[in-house]
Design a protein around this motif. Structure first.
Motif, short mmCIF file in Angstrom:
data_model
loop_
_atom_site.label_atom_id
_atom_site.label_comp_id
_atom_site.label_asym_id
_atom_site.label_seq_id
_atom_site.Cartn_x
_atom_site.Cartn_y
_atom_site.Cartn_z
N ASP A 17 0.23 -15.44 -5.72
CA ASP A 17 -0.55 -14.65 -4.76
C ASP A 17 -0.56 -15.31 -3.38
O ASP A 17 -0.95 -14.68 -2.40
CB ASP A 17 -1.99 -14.47 -5.26
N TYR A 62 -5.40 -1.83 -9.80
CA TYR A 62 -4.38 -2.76 -9.33
C TYR A 62 -3.72 -3.49 -10.49
O TYR A 62 -2.49 -3.62 -10.55
CB TYR A 62 -4.98 -3.78 -8.36
N VAL A 90 -6.12 -10.61 3.17
CA VAL A 90 -5.18 -9.83 3.98
C VAL A 90 -5.23 -10.21 5.46
O VAL A 90 -4.25 -10.63 6.05
CB VAL A 90 -5.43 -8.30 3.84
N THR A 125 2.75 -4.38 -2.26
CA THR A 125 2.01 -5.56 -2.73
C THR A 125 2.47 -5.94 -4.13
O THR A 125 2.72 -7.12 -4.42
CB THR A 125 0.50 -5.28 -2.71
N CYS A 168 0.96 -11.64 -1.00
CA CYS A 168 1.76 -10.46 -1.32
C CYS A 168 1.54 -9.28 -0.37
O CYS A 168 2.51 -8.64 0.06
CB CYS A 168 1.46 -10.02 -2.75
N THR A 169 0.30 -8.97 -0.06
CA THR A 169 0.06 -7.81 0.80
C THR A 169 0.59 -8.03 2.22
O THR A 169 1.31 -7.18 2.75
CB THR A 169 -1.44 -7.45 0.82
N VAL A 182 -3.93 -0.84 5.23
CA VAL A 182 -4.09 -1.60 3.99
C VAL A 182 -5.32 -1.15 3.21
O VAL A 182 -5.50 -1.50 2.05
CB VAL A 182 -4.17 -3.11 4.30
#
Length: 362
Positions: A188, A117, A240, A342, A210-211, A299
């Protein structure tokens, strides 16, 4: 008022004052230029219940046939378009005021997925012209070491966004560390005040995680209706599941959250028009969990050993993809679905933070 005082002052103010204060820090026009996601405040509506329950008409669900194949929601292509528009904004900022956004990343330990990531974020930042600084700390580092690094970034005016790559090793207090990030640099979106504002109608966070934000943007850019739909979120993590369920509610979906203690999860999941999975369990969701014609946002990013791969593993999702494509109307792949979005939302949040810091408009 010093911007550094915002978390303290905002927490002490009554709700109506906090709402106005947050609104001053939120750029609604900018969002519409790059994303399709509207301001959360613009979505707020008062609930108005009919005195008698009225059954709504349901669209006929297309029965699956042997040649049925779901539409693949190409997160990579959508994210590339967003990154292109972000890069254009960064270039204009540099040309007009001689400044560019800057992102700081703290990576603790050697988790393979976390390293992947962070590597993707470094590459994406370079592509759009955002400066990135990274600090790597050992797995056995102390909480004080992480907080000291955070403190330096909080006080550095050249840094506009701070990201602590999650999850952290178990001996570290994740909540305490996230709470130490300056609210104005929390790109974030995990600061308690940002999550709290996400949960409340009439409030808008400085940053949306973000996600979850990337998932919403995927749906909107794919022309998928959210309002009035039944959404099921599998997983309730702070990263999430929780913020995703809150964000779907702000978009007027009817939301159910499944977790490890849920009874009959398969039955509940099968009622979903929109199914979001963030459990971190490979192939957890099989065909029997899915309603024909459902939209699936996967996800899950679960590493599976693969000696043929460049990094020694490949990623699969929480959903059994081959089975799902014969039942769902649309699905995000893994990789190439939520992951690129993301990263795009992180870049977007960092750019928006820099715009606030520089008071940049044109």
């Amino acid at each position: 008022m010093s911007r550094r005082m915002f978390p303290v002052v905002a927490a002490l103010q009554p709700i109506w004052l906090r709402k106005n204060f947050l609104a001053q820090y939120t750029s609604r026009a900018f969002s519409s230029q790059i994303l399709k996601s509207p301001s959360l405040l613009s979505l707020d509506r008062a609930d108005s219940w009919c005195s008698a329950s009225k059954q709504s008409d349901h669209l006929a669900i297309q029965e699956c046939s042997n040649n049925w194949t779901a539409e693949i929601i190409d997160g990579k292509a959508i994210a590339e378009g967003i990154r292109s528009r972000i890069a254009s904004e960064v270039r204009q900022m540099k040309e007009l005021i001689g400044e560019v956004p800057s992102l700081a990343v703290i990576l603790v330990g050697q988790r393979r997925d976390s390293q992947t990531y962070v590597r993707n974020k470094i590459i994406a930042s370079e592509e759009v012209g955002i400066r990135l600084k990274m600090i790597g700390l050992p797995e056995n580092c102390t909480e004080s070491e992480v907080c000291n690094a955070l403190c330096r970034f909080n006080e550095d005016p050249s840094i506009h966004g701070i990201l602590v790559q999650l999850p952290l090793p178990q001996h570290l207090d994740e909540a305490k560390i996230l709470n130490a990030i300056s609210l104005e640099k929390d790109v974030d979106g995990f600061h308690p005040l940002n999550i709290g504002s996400l949960a409340m109608q009439g409030m808008e966070p400085l940053f949306i995680p973000c996600t979850p934000k990337g998932c919403i943007e995927l749906l909107l850019q794919s022309g998928i209706e959210i309002t009035g739909k039944k959404a099921v979120v599998i997983g309730r993590s702070n990263i999430v599941g929780l913020p995703k369920s809150l964000l779907l509610q702000r978009h007027h979906a009817t939301v159910t959250v499944l977790h490890a203690f849920t009874k009959n999860p398969e039955k509940i999941a099968r009622e979903a028009d929109i199914l979001v999975t963030a459990a971190g369990v490979p192939n957890l969701v099989r065909a029997s969990w899915l309603k024909p014609g459902a939209v699936i946002v996967d996800v899950g990013t679960n590493p599976v050993e693969d000696p043929r791969s460049e990094y020694g593993y490949h990623l699969i999702g929480d959903v059994c993809f081959d089975e799902a494509t014969r039942i769902a109307s649309a699905i995000t792949p893994v990789p190439g679905g939520v992951g690129p979005m993301t990263v795009a939302m992180l870049l977007y949040n960092t750019l928006e933070s820099a715009r606030r810091a520089f008071k940049f408009t044109y």
